[in-house]
Design a protein around this motif. Sequence first.
Motif, PDB file in Angstrom:
ATOM      1  N   PRO A   6     -31.320 -30.652 -34.126  1.00 28.65           N
ATOM      2  CA  PRO A   6     -32.159 -30.462 -35.115  1.00 28.65           C
ATOM      3  C   PRO A   6     -31.694 -30.637 -36.301  1.00 28.65           C
ATOM      4  O   PRO A   6     -32.142 -30.987 -37.449  1.00 28.65           O
ATOM      5  CB  PRO A   6     -32.696 -28.817 -35.103  1.00 28.65           C
ATOM      6  CG  PRO A   6     -32.401 -28.672 -33.399  1.00 28.65           C
ATOM      7  CD  PRO A   6     -31.144 -29.642 -32.870  1.00 28.65           C
ATOM      8  N   ALA A   7     -30.364 -30.354 -36.608  1.00 24.14           N
ATOM      9  CA  ALA A   7     -29.763 -30.349 -37.955  1.00 24.14           C
ATOM     10  C   ALA A   7     -29.600 -31.811 -38.152  1.00 24.14           C
ATOM     11  O   ALA A   7     -29.848 -32.239 -39.362  1.00 24.14           O
ATOM     12  CB  ALA A   7     -28.017 -29.976 -37.818  1.00 24.14           C
ATOM     13  N   ALA A   8     -29.300 -32.796 -37.309  1.00 21.93           N
ATOM     14  CA  ALA A   8     -29.248 -34.282 -37.676  1.00 21.93           C
ATOM     15  C   ALA A   8     -30.480 -34.520 -37.875  1.00 21.93           C
ATOM     16  O   ALA A   8     -30.732 -35.587 -38.919  1.00 21.93           O
ATOM     17  CB  ALA A   8     -28.607 -35.212 -36.358  1.00 21.93           C
ATOM     18  N   ALA A   9     -31.585 -34.504 -37.223  1.00 20.24           N
ATOM     19  CA  ALA A   9     -32.890 -34.642 -37.560  1.00 20.24           C
ATOM     20  C   ALA A   9     -33.538 -34.265 -38.951  1.00 20.24           C
ATOM     21  O   ALA A   9     -34.174 -34.840 -39.688  1.00 20.24           O
ATOM     22  CB  ALA A   9     -33.932 -34.376 -36.315  1.00 20.24           C
ATOM     23  N   THR A  10     -33.054 -33.010 -39.096  1.00 20.12           N
ATOM     24  CA  THR A  10     -33.569 -32.588 -40.480  1.00 20.12           C
ATOM     25  C   THR A  10     -32.833 -33.298 -41.541  1.00 20.12           C
ATOM     26  O   THR A  10     -33.358 -33.496 -42.681  1.00 20.12           O
ATOM     27  CB  THR A  10     -32.995 -30.615 -40.552  1.00 20.12           C
ATOM     28  OG1 THR A  10     -33.757 -30.216 -39.642  1.00 20.12           O
ATOM     29  CG2 THR A  10     -33.193 -30.475 -41.989  1.00 20.12           C
ATOM     30  N   ALA A  11     -31.494 -33.650 -41.405  1.00 17.52           N
ATOM     31  CA  ALA A  11     -30.867 -34.492 -42.327  1.00 17.52           C
ATOM     32  C   ALA A  11     -31.523 -35.618 -42.690  1.00 17.52           C
ATOM     33  O   ALA A  11     -31.734 -36.260 -43.787  1.00 17.52           O
ATOM     34  CB  ALA A  11     -29.280 -34.657 -41.948  1.00 17.52           C
ATOM     35  N   TYR A  40     -39.034 -36.024 -32.115  1.00 19.39           N
ATOM     36  CA  TYR A  40     -37.898 -36.144 -31.411  1.00 19.39           C
ATOM     37  C   TYR A  40     -37.597 -35.398 -30.299  1.00 19.39           C
ATOM     38  O   TYR A  40     -36.345 -35.248 -29.722  1.00 19.39           O
ATOM     39  CB  TYR A  40     -36.504 -36.259 -32.265  1.00 19.39           C
ATOM     40  CG  TYR A  40     -36.829 -37.591 -33.217  1.00 19.39           C
ATOM     41  CD1 TYR A  40     -36.438 -38.760 -32.903  1.00 19.39           C
ATOM     42  CD2 TYR A  40     -37.382 -37.449 -34.306  1.00 19.39           C
ATOM     43  CE1 TYR A  40     -36.712 -39.816 -33.537  1.00 19.39           C
ATOM     44  CE2 TYR A  40     -37.327 -38.435 -35.530  1.00 19.39           C
ATOM     45  CZ  TYR A  40     -37.033 -39.808 -34.980  1.00 19.39           C
ATOM     46  OH  TYR A  40     -37.423 -40.935 -35.755  1.00 19.39           O
ATOM     47  N   GLY A  41     -38.457 -34.556 -29.954  1.00 20.13           N
ATOM     48  CA  GLY A  41     -38.617 -33.545 -28.716  1.00 20.13           C
ATOM     49  C   GLY A  41     -37.760 -32.242 -28.981  1.00 20.13           C
ATOM     50  O   GLY A  41     -37.166 -31.744 -28.186  1.00 20.13           O
ATOM     51  N   LEU A  42     -37.610 -32.136 -30.127  1.00 22.66           N
ATOM     52  CA  LEU A  42     -36.980 -30.695 -30.934  1.00 22.66           C
ATOM     53  C   LEU A  42     -37.870 -29.762 -31.356  1.00 22.66           C
ATOM     54  O   LEU A  42     -39.032 -30.098 -31.665  1.00 22.66           O
ATOM     55  CB  LEU A  42     -35.956 -31.172 -31.939  1.00 22.66           C
ATOM     56  CG  LEU A  42     -34.801 -32.267 -31.655  1.00 22.66           C
ATOM     57  CD1 LEU A  42     -34.304 -32.788 -32.778  1.00 22.66           C
ATOM     58  CD2 LEU A  42     -34.007 -31.811 -30.536  1.00 22.66           C
ATOM     59  N   GLY A  43     -37.435 -28.494 -31.517  1.00 22.92           N
ATOM     60  CA  GLY A  43     -38.347 -27.662 -32.074  1.00 22.92           C
ATOM     61  C   GLY A  43     -37.596 -26.576 -32.932  1.00 22.92           C
ATOM     62  O   GLY A  43     -36.394 -26.792 -33.006  1.00 22.92           O
ATOM     63  N   ALA A  44     -38.112 -25.563 -33.568  1.00 26.42           N
ATOM     64  CA  ALA A  44     -37.434 -24.583 -34.381  1.00 26.42           C
ATOM     65  C   ALA A  44     -38.264 -23.621 -34.590  1.00 26.42           C
ATOM     66  O   ALA A  44     -39.795 -23.464 -34.353  1.00 26.42           O
ATOM     67  CB  ALA A  44     -37.128 -25.471 -35.685  1.00 26.42           C
ATOM     68  N   LEU A  61     -37.767 -23.301 -41.684  1.00 26.02           N
ATOM     69  CA  LEU A  61     -37.500 -23.458 -40.412  1.00 26.02           C
ATOM     70  C   LEU A  61     -36.152 -22.847 -40.042  1.00 26.02           C
ATOM     71  O   LEU A  61     -35.314 -23.195 -40.874  1.00 26.02           O
ATOM     72  CB  LEU A  61     -37.613 -24.796 -39.803  1.00 26.02           C
ATOM     73  CG  LEU A  61     -39.154 -25.237 -40.112  1.00 26.02           C
ATOM     74  CD1 LEU A  61     -39.251 -26.827 -39.653  1.00 26.02           C
ATOM     75  CD2 LEU A  61     -40.230 -24.614 -39.242  1.00 26.02           C
ATOM     76  N   ALA A  62     -35.872 -22.589 -38.773  1.00 34.26           N
ATOM     77  CA  ALA A  62     -34.436 -22.207 -38.362  1.00 34.26           C
ATOM     78  C   ALA A  62     -34.245 -22.502 -36.838  1.00 34.26           C
ATOM     79  O   ALA A  62     -35.122 -22.552 -36.068  1.00 34.26           O
ATOM     80  CB  ALA A  62     -34.126 -20.698 -38.628  1.00 34.26           C
ATOM     81  N   ASP A  63     -33.060 -22.716 -36.556  1.00 38.80           N
ATOM     82  CA  ASP A  63     -32.577 -23.075 -35.239  1.00 38.80           C
ATOM     83  C   ASP A  63     -31.658 -22.080 -35.015  1.00 38.80           C
ATOM     84  O   ASP A  63     -30.360 -22.202 -35.195  1.00 38.80           O
ATOM     85  CB  ASP A  63     -32.093 -24.581 -34.962  1.00 38.80           C
ATOM     86  CG  ASP A  63     -31.604 -24.867 -33.579  1.00 38.80           C
ATOM     87  OD1 ASP A  63     -32.218 -24.303 -32.645  1.00 38.80           O
ATOM     88  OD2 ASP A  63     -30.798 -25.620 -33.291  1.00 38.80           O
ATOM     89  N   GLY A  64     -32.123 -20.971 -34.520  1.00 39.00           N
ATOM     90  CA  GLY A  64     -31.058 -19.659 -34.180  1.00 39.00           C
ATOM     91  C   GLY A  64     -30.802 -19.529 -35.675  1.00 39.00           C
ATOM     92  O   GLY A  64     -31.719 -18.864 -36.510  1.00 39.00           O
ATOM     93  N   VAL A  84     -43.028 -17.533 -35.827  1.00 39.72           N
ATOM     94  CA  VAL A  84     -43.157 -18.425 -34.780  1.00 39.72           C
ATOM     95  C   VAL A  84     -42.255 -18.866 -33.927  1.00 39.72           C
ATOM     96  O   VAL A  84     -41.638 -19.775 -34.542  1.00 39.72           O
ATOM     97  CB  VAL A  84     -44.328 -19.463 -35.021  1.00 39.72           C
ATOM     98  CG1 VAL A  84     -44.650 -20.261 -33.745  1.00 39.72           C
ATOM     99  CG2 VAL A  84     -45.413 -18.977 -35.649  1.00 39.72           C
ATOM    100  N   GLU A  85     -41.862 -18.369 -32.732  1.00 43.20           N
ATOM    101  CA  GLU A  85     -40.565 -18.689 -32.089  1.00 43.20           C
ATOM    102  C   GLU A  85     -40.606 -20.121 -31.522  1.00 43.20           C
ATOM    103  O   GLU A  85     -41.609 -20.201 -30.713  1.00 43.20           O
ATOM    104  CB  GLU A  85     -40.018 -17.815 -31.043  1.00 43.20           C
ATOM    105  CG  GLU A  85     -39.672 -16.407 -31.776  1.00 43.20           C
ATOM    106  CD  GLU A  85     -39.132 -15.355 -30.900  1.00 43.20           C
ATOM    107  OE1 GLU A  85     -38.948 -15.848 -29.718  1.00 43.20           O
ATOM    108  OE2 GLU A  85     -39.018 -14.336 -31.418  1.00 43.20           O
ATOM    109  N   ARG A  86     -39.622 -20.991 -31.645  1.00 44.56           N
ATOM    110  CA  ARG A  86     -39.679 -22.311 -31.102  1.00 44.56           C
ATOM    111  C   ARG A  86     -41.123 -23.151 -31.422  1.00 44.56           C
ATOM    112  O   ARG A  86     -41.621 -23.627 -30.337  1.00 44.56           O
ATOM    113  CB  ARG A  86     -39.143 -22.346 -29.496  1.00 44.56           C
ATOM    114  CG  ARG A  86     -37.770 -21.905 -29.376  1.00 44.56           C
ATOM    115  CD  ARG A  86     -36.796 -22.190 -30.281  1.00 44.56           C
ATOM    116  NE  ARG A  86     -36.639 -23.641 -29.960  1.00 44.56           N
ATOM    117  CZ  ARG A  86     -35.865 -24.415 -30.633  1.00 44.56           C
ATOM    118  NH1 ARG A  86     -35.075 -24.031 -31.468  1.00 44.56           N
ATOM    119  NH2 ARG A  86     -35.475 -25.712 -30.187  1.00 44.56           N
ATOM    120  N   ALA A  87     -41.425 -22.990 -32.537  1.00 42.25           N
ATOM    121  CA  ALA A  87     -42.638 -23.677 -32.945  1.00 42.25           C
ATOM    122  C   ALA A  87     -42.609 -25.183 -32.517  1.00 42.25           C
ATOM    123  O   ALA A  87     -41.694 -25.793 -32.863  1.00 42.25           O
ATOM    124  CB  ALA A  87     -43.176 -23.407 -34.275  1.00 42.25           C
ATOM    125  N   SER A  88     -43.811 -25.576 -32.148  1.00 48.03           N
ATOM    126  CA  SER A  88     -43.798 -26.981 -31.753  1.00 48.03           C
ATOM    127  C   SER A  88     -45.236 -27.482 -32.604  1.00 48.03           C
ATOM    128  O   SER A  88     -46.200 -27.278 -31.771  1.00 48.03           O
ATOM    129  CB  SER A  88     -43.613 -27.380 -30.279  1.00 48.03           C
ATOM    130  OG  SER A  88     -44.641 -26.952 -29.444  1.00 48.03           O
TER     131      SER A  88
END
Length: 89
Positions: A6-11, A40-44, A61-64, A84-88
Amino acid sequence: IPESSPAAATACFERLCLWLPFRTQCLFRSFFLLHFLRRYGLGADWIFGVSLFPFHAHCWLADGDLLLGERIGKVEGFTTIFQVERASA
Protein backbone atom coordinates in the motif's frame (compact mmCIF):
# COMPACT_ATOMS: atom_id res chain seq x y z
CA ILE A 1 3.56 -0.97 -9.78
CA PRO A 2 6.64 -3.14 -9.17
CA GLU A 3 6.06 -3.43 -5.42
CA SER A 4 2.68 -4.53 -4.20
CA SER A 5 2.53 -2.69 -0.89
CA PRO A 6 0.00 0.00 0.00
CA ALA A 7 2.85 2.44 0.74
CA ALA A 8 4.43 1.93 -2.71
CA ALA A 9 1.07 2.24 -4.47
CA THR A 10 0.30 5.41 -2.50
CA ALA A 11 3.65 6.93 -3.51
CA CYS A 12 2.79 6.23 -7.16
CA PHE A 13 -0.68 7.76 -6.64
CA GLU A 14 0.92 10.89 -5.12
CA ARG A 15 3.19 11.32 -8.15
CA LEU A 16 0.23 10.95 -10.51
CA CYS A 17 -1.80 13.54 -8.56
CA LEU A 18 0.80 16.16 -9.44
CA TRP A 19 -0.58 16.10 -12.99
CA LEU A 20 -4.18 16.77 -12.01
CA PRO A 21 -5.44 20.21 -13.04
CA PHE A 22 -7.15 20.61 -9.64
CA ARG A 23 -6.54 19.91 -5.95
CA THR A 24 -8.59 17.15 -4.36
CA GLN A 25 -10.06 17.51 -0.89
CA CYS A 26 -9.74 14.75 1.68
CA LEU A 27 -13.00 12.93 0.88
CA PHE A 28 -12.41 12.71 -2.87
CA ARG A 29 -8.69 12.08 -2.43
CA SER A 30 -9.34 9.18 -0.05
CA PHE A 31 -12.00 7.77 -2.37
CA PHE A 32 -9.71 8.02 -5.42
CA LEU A 33 -6.82 6.45 -3.50
CA LEU A 34 -9.06 3.58 -2.39
CA HIS A 35 -9.94 2.88 -6.02
CA PHE A 36 -6.29 3.13 -7.01
CA LEU A 37 -5.24 0.67 -4.29
CA ARG A 38 -8.08 -1.68 -5.22
CA ARG A 39 -6.82 -1.69 -8.82
CA TYR A 40 -3.66 -3.36 -7.50
CA GLY A 41 -5.47 -5.75 -5.17
CA LEU A 42 -4.77 -3.70 -2.05
CA GLY A 43 -7.04 -2.22 0.59
CA ALA A 44 -6.88 0.23 3.47
CA ASP A 45 -8.90 1.45 6.42
CA TRP A 46 -10.94 4.57 5.62
CA ILE A 47 -11.04 6.75 8.72
CA PHE A 48 -13.29 9.73 9.41
CA GLY A 49 -12.54 12.13 12.23
CA VAL A 50 -13.65 15.43 13.72
CA SER A 51 -12.18 18.12 15.91
CA LEU A 52 -14.14 20.62 17.97
CA PHE A 53 -13.69 24.32 18.71
CA PRO A 54 -13.70 25.15 15.86
CA PHE A 55 -15.44 22.20 14.28
CA HIS A 56 -13.52 20.55 11.47
CA ALA A 57 -13.90 17.17 9.76
CA HIS A 58 -11.30 15.15 7.88
CA CYS A 59 -10.87 11.67 6.42
CA TRP A 60 -7.80 9.66 5.53
CA LEU A 61 -6.58 6.15 4.74
CA ALA A 62 -4.37 3.92 6.84
CA ASP A 63 -2.85 0.47 6.61
CA GLY A 64 -2.68 -0.51 10.25
CA ASP A 65 -0.59 2.18 11.93
CA LEU A 66 0.79 3.45 8.60
CA LEU A 67 -0.92 6.55 7.22
CA LEU A 68 -1.31 6.48 3.45
CA GLY A 69 -0.80 9.80 1.71
CA GLU A 70 -1.24 11.78 4.92
CA ARG A 71 0.99 13.38 7.55
CA ILE A 72 0.65 12.48 11.23
CA GLY A 73 0.51 16.18 12.11
CA LYS A 74 -2.59 16.58 9.97
CA VAL A 75 -4.61 13.84 11.71
CA GLU A 76 -3.40 13.85 15.31
CA GLY A 77 -5.92 16.51 16.39
CA PHE A 78 -8.90 14.52 15.14
CA THR A 79 -11.07 12.08 17.06
CA THR A 80 -12.13 9.08 14.98
CA ILE A 81 -15.91 8.91 14.68
CA PHE A 82 -16.20 6.28 11.96
CA GLN A 83 -13.88 3.73 10.40
CA VAL A 84 -14.46 1.43 7.46
CA GLU A 85 -11.97 -1.37 8.01
CA ARG A 86 -10.08 -2.70 4.99
CA ALA A 87 -12.32 -0.69 2.73
CA SER A 88 -12.25 -1.62 -0.91
CA ALA A 89 -13.97 1.02 -3.00
